[in-house]
Design an enzyme around this catalytic site. Sequence first.
Site, PDB file in Angstrom:
ATOM      1  N   HIS A   1     -67.418  28.651   0.064  1.00  0.00           N
ATOM      2  CA  HIS A   1     -66.397  29.515   0.666  1.00  0.00           C
ATOM      3  C   HIS A   1     -66.762  30.969   0.405  1.00  0.00           C
ATOM      4  CE1 HIS A   1     -64.935  29.181  -3.467  1.00  0.00           C
ATOM      5  NE2 HIS A   1     -64.072  30.154  -3.259  1.00  0.00           N
TER       6      HIS A   1
ATOM      7  N   HIS B   1     -65.375  33.686  -1.094  1.00  0.00           N
ATOM      8  CA  HIS B   1     -64.963  34.584  -2.176  1.00  0.00           C
ATOM      9  C   HIS B   1     -66.172  35.196  -2.896  1.00  0.00           C
ATOM     10  CE1 HIS B   1     -60.674  32.716  -2.479  1.00  0.00           C
ATOM     11  NE2 HIS B   1     -60.771  33.628  -1.533  1.00  0.00           N
TER      12      HIS B   1
ATOM     13  N   ASP C   1     -67.013  35.902  -5.901  1.00  0.00           N
ATOM     14  CA  ASP C   1     -67.618  35.296  -7.095  1.00  0.00           C
ATOM     15  C   ASP C   1     -68.430  34.046  -6.748  1.00  0.00           C
ATOM     16  OD1 ASP C   1     -65.078  34.062  -6.547  1.00  0.00           O
ATOM     17  OD2 ASP C   1     -65.083  33.157  -8.536  1.00  0.00           O
ATOM     18  N   HIS C   2     -68.496  33.713  -5.461  1.00  0.00           N
ATOM     19  CA  HIS C   2     -69.308  32.583  -4.990  1.00  0.00           C
ATOM     20  C   HIS C   2     -70.469  33.024  -4.095  1.00  0.00           C
ATOM     21  CE1 HIS C   2     -66.530  29.302  -6.344  1.00  0.00           C
ATOM     22  NE2 HIS C   2     -65.779  30.378  -6.470  1.00  0.00           N
TER      23      HIS C   2
ATOM     24  N   HIS D   1     -57.736  26.262  -0.508  1.00  0.00           N
ATOM     25  CA  HIS D   1     -58.017  27.465  -1.294  1.00  0.00           C
ATOM     26  C   HIS D   1     -58.386  28.609  -0.347  1.00  0.00           C
ATOM     27  CE1 HIS D   1     -59.353  29.850  -4.710  1.00  0.00           C
ATOM     28  NE2 HIS D   1     -60.563  29.979  -4.173  1.00  0.00           N
TER      29      HIS D   1
ATOM     30  N   ASP E   1     -63.934  25.722  -5.280  1.00  0.00           N
ATOM     31  CA  ASP E   1     -62.637  25.941  -5.922  1.00  0.00           C
ATOM     32  C   ASP E   1     -61.546  25.048  -5.334  1.00  0.00           C
ATOM     33  OD1 ASP E   1     -63.868  27.876  -7.426  1.00  0.00           O
ATOM     34  OD2 ASP E   1     -62.875  29.583  -6.477  1.00  0.00           O
TER      35      ASP E   1
END
Length: 264
Positions: A56, A58, A60-61, A114, A133
């Site tokens: 996904h 975000h 931090d990914h 999410h 997540d």
Amino acid sequence: MHKSLSVLAVPAFNDNYLWLINDGRHAAVVDPGDAQPILAALDANGLTLVAILLTHHHADHVGGVQTLLRHFNIPVFGPAGETIAGVSHTLSEGDTATIPQLGLNLSVLDVPGHTSGHIAYVAQGQPWLFCGDTLFAGGCGRLFEGSPQQMVNSLAKLSRLPEHTQVYCAHEYTVSNLRFALTVEPDNSALVARMADEQAKRERQQATVPSTIGLEKTTNPFLRYQQPTIIASLHASGRLNDPHRQADPVAAFAALREWKNNFK
């Protein structure tokens, strides 16, 4: 199928895990939120990066993707339902991510909740789930973009995987998740035992993930939200007031997720 594949955990930020699927020579990285720990792990282990897998959008990914692409000319697999810079292969449920250097195929599942376009990868021939997540050890992701109904469907999809499937989620949230789980279901003996096990791992500075689907089904309240004990806790805490809503699983799930959002 390649016999010698393994998964290396690369810690990043405060509590993220970036995963390196490798055969001792080549590696694919799952959700590289930061390039530097990945570059260091590749160097330390003598690995060459051959693919990037994203669940996904975000930061931090995906935050390390552009830097990694400056070092390696490789495919980047990601969700078709989200716009992520650098993705060369968009995937949705029923698609397969193929990494020929590892002899590895990964089946794709759509698991919105999410985020609206979140996907998960299930390794073919290996008992591995990379779920970003969506499902956590002892918990699930917050509903930033999706609905409770979507997350219920996504978690149900994951819970149907074989019980020995290893759950490679993206964060070290396990002990705090289980603290909440014990508040909701204090008499679950499997949960009490798991909390002791996971706390002992953390005291030894060991990772609590991967978990397994089987363990999650016996201890994770977000897979157990229809259990009478959890429904009773939701009623007792005033989160499900209308007795007629007891029959509505999505309402119970939404109430449980809201409780967790505000749990300290």
